[in-house]
Design an enzyme around this catalytic site. Structure first.
Site, mmCIF file in Angstrom:
data_model
loop_
_atom_site.group_PDB
_atom_site.id
_atom_site.type_symbol
_atom_site.label_atom_id
_atom_site.label_comp_id
_atom_site.label_asym_id
_atom_site.label_seq_id
_atom_site.Cartn_x
_atom_site.Cartn_y
_atom_site.Cartn_z
ATOM 1 N N GLY A 208 0.853 -1.185 0.000
ATOM 2 C CA GLY A 208 0.000 0.000 0.000
ATOM 3 C C GLY A 208 0.883 1.226 0.000
ATOM 4 N N ALA A 209 1.486 1.522 -1.172
ATOM 5 C CA ALA A 209 2.564 2.526 -1.214
ATOM 6 C C ALA A 209 2.338 3.626 -2.229
ATOM 7 C CB ALA A 209 3.891 1.818 -1.504
ATOM 8 N N THR B 126 -0.442 8.989 -2.384
ATOM 9 C CA THR B 126 -1.545 9.611 -1.646
ATOM 10 C C THR B 126 -1.930 8.804 -0.414
ATOM 11 O OG1 THR B 126 -3.096 8.502 -3.136
ATOM 12 C CG2 THR B 126 -2.492 10.775 -3.673
ATOM 13 N N TYR C 158 -15.741 -2.428 9.062
ATOM 14 C CA TYR C 158 -14.422 -1.805 9.159
ATOM 15 C C TYR C 158 -13.802 -2.102 10.519
ATOM 16 C CZ TYR C 158 -10.830 1.861 9.224
ATOM 17 O OH TYR C 158 -9.633 2.548 9.308
#
Length: 346
Positions: A42-43, A46, A203
């Site tokens: 997850g890079a 933003t 979540y």
């Protein structure tokens, strides 16, 4: 007569500075970062994961592996790191879609085939989704639970040989204060095919899973392989795309506040009074730097980091009871093995 909500805690008494930046902590932990091989899942630029990678590159790690679903976004992150550091820091790109177990397996196989990467010192698990509409993965699991937990769980276990080959490996699942919204729903983790679905409860379940995963990793490998694992909450970061799918974020926040009030959570007051102020990416990524590189947390292996401090699990309102339980952690491990269709033998 309605019961009064708990008072907002006095944040000024906490022993941290919530304005600390990743830039500052990269300087502080430069010797810990130098020459390390760091995998960031997850890079994109933003995200706090991309910001984490961009900042730690200043301390000259040996290699930063940028992993994510969009190769275009990963290439942009790699280019930004190269530009900011005059190509001193090496990067490598790995395509992975955490929503698909087949994609996770393919990515793990590719990474294991990289003979020039003999070990991975730090695995930063930043990729995730938040409060999405009900959907099932191709494998038949609720999408937030699949993306935020099952995909990372499988991926880390598949690449465990390279992780454990490091002298002092560290795995860091990025969780959230949102874990307060739900424990693991053991009898209904898929929300009855949508019939009982609440996007914020889903979540919460996935973020609770992140915390329990870190506890399990520390318990299983802390003594035998010197592995450290810490989950964390980066805080409310205003510059990410995590909530970009919301048509009206104020409505979504109100729905979350309603659920907090139903659950009796103090966060209902905190959000309603704007006590949680949005952070910049540089500030939000700071806790990722601390959790990944601080040498001061060894006695709290498996713990939870918030605003660059390791929470005292015996005396905290922040980490809920269901996320601190070792029995729950092992139960989730066994469930996760069942759902991904593979036992790992440790």
């Amino acid at each position: 007569m309605a019961s009064p909500m708990p008072e907002v805690p006095d944040y000024t008494s906490r022993p941290y500075d919530a304005t600390t930046t990743a830039t500052q902590l990269t300087e502080k932990y430069a010797s810990e970062i130098k020459d390390k091989t760091v995998l960031v899942v997850g890079a994109s630029l933003t995200s706090i994961g991309g910001e984490f990678a961009l900042r730690i590159a200043k301390a000259q790690p040996k290699l930063i592996i940028l992993a994510g679903r969009s190769t275009q976004k990963l290439q942009q992150a790699a280019a930004a790191i190269s530009t900011a550091n005059n190509a001193v820091t090496s990067t490598k790109i790995l395509q992975i879609d955490l929503l698909s177990l087949s994609s996770v397996r393919e990515a793990a196989a590719e990474l294991l085939s990289w003979d020039h990467v003999p070990h991975i010192d730090v695995v930063m698990l930043n990729a995730g989704i938040m409060a999405t509409e009900y959907a099932l993965s191709a494998d038949g699991f609720e999408s937030q639970f699949a993306t935020n937990h099952l995909g990372p769980f499988l991926f880390v276990n598949l690449i465990m040989a390279k992780v454990l080959a490091a002298p002092a490996p560290r795995v860091v699942p990025v969780s959230s204060n949102g874990h307060r919204l739900s424990p693991i729903r053991w009898a209904d983790y898929n929300f009855s095919n949508g019939e009982t679905y609440n996007k914020w409860r889903a979540y919460g379940q996935s973020k609770t899973a992140n915390i329990l995963f870190a506890r399990s990793l520390a318990a299983k490998f802390g003594t035998s392989h010197h592995l450290q694992a810490y989950s964390l909450c980066p805080g409310l970061v205003g510059e990410t795309q995590l909530g970009a799918h919301f048509a009206d974020i104020s409505v979504e926040i109100q729905d979350m506040i309603v659920l907090d009030r139903e659950l009796g959570n103090i966060e209902a007051n905190l959000f309603a009074s704007n006590a949680f102020q949005p952070k910049t990416l540089d500030v939000g990524a700071s806790t990722l730097v601390t959790a990944a590189f601080s040498p001061d947390f060894k006695d709290g292996n498996g713990g939870f980091v918030h605003d660059n401090q390791l929470e005292d699990l015996a005396n905290t309102w922040y980490v809920k009871v269901w996320a601190r339980d070792d029995f729950e952690a092992e139960r989730l491990w066994k469930l996760s093995e069942k759902l991904v269709g593979q036992e790992f033998g440790y």
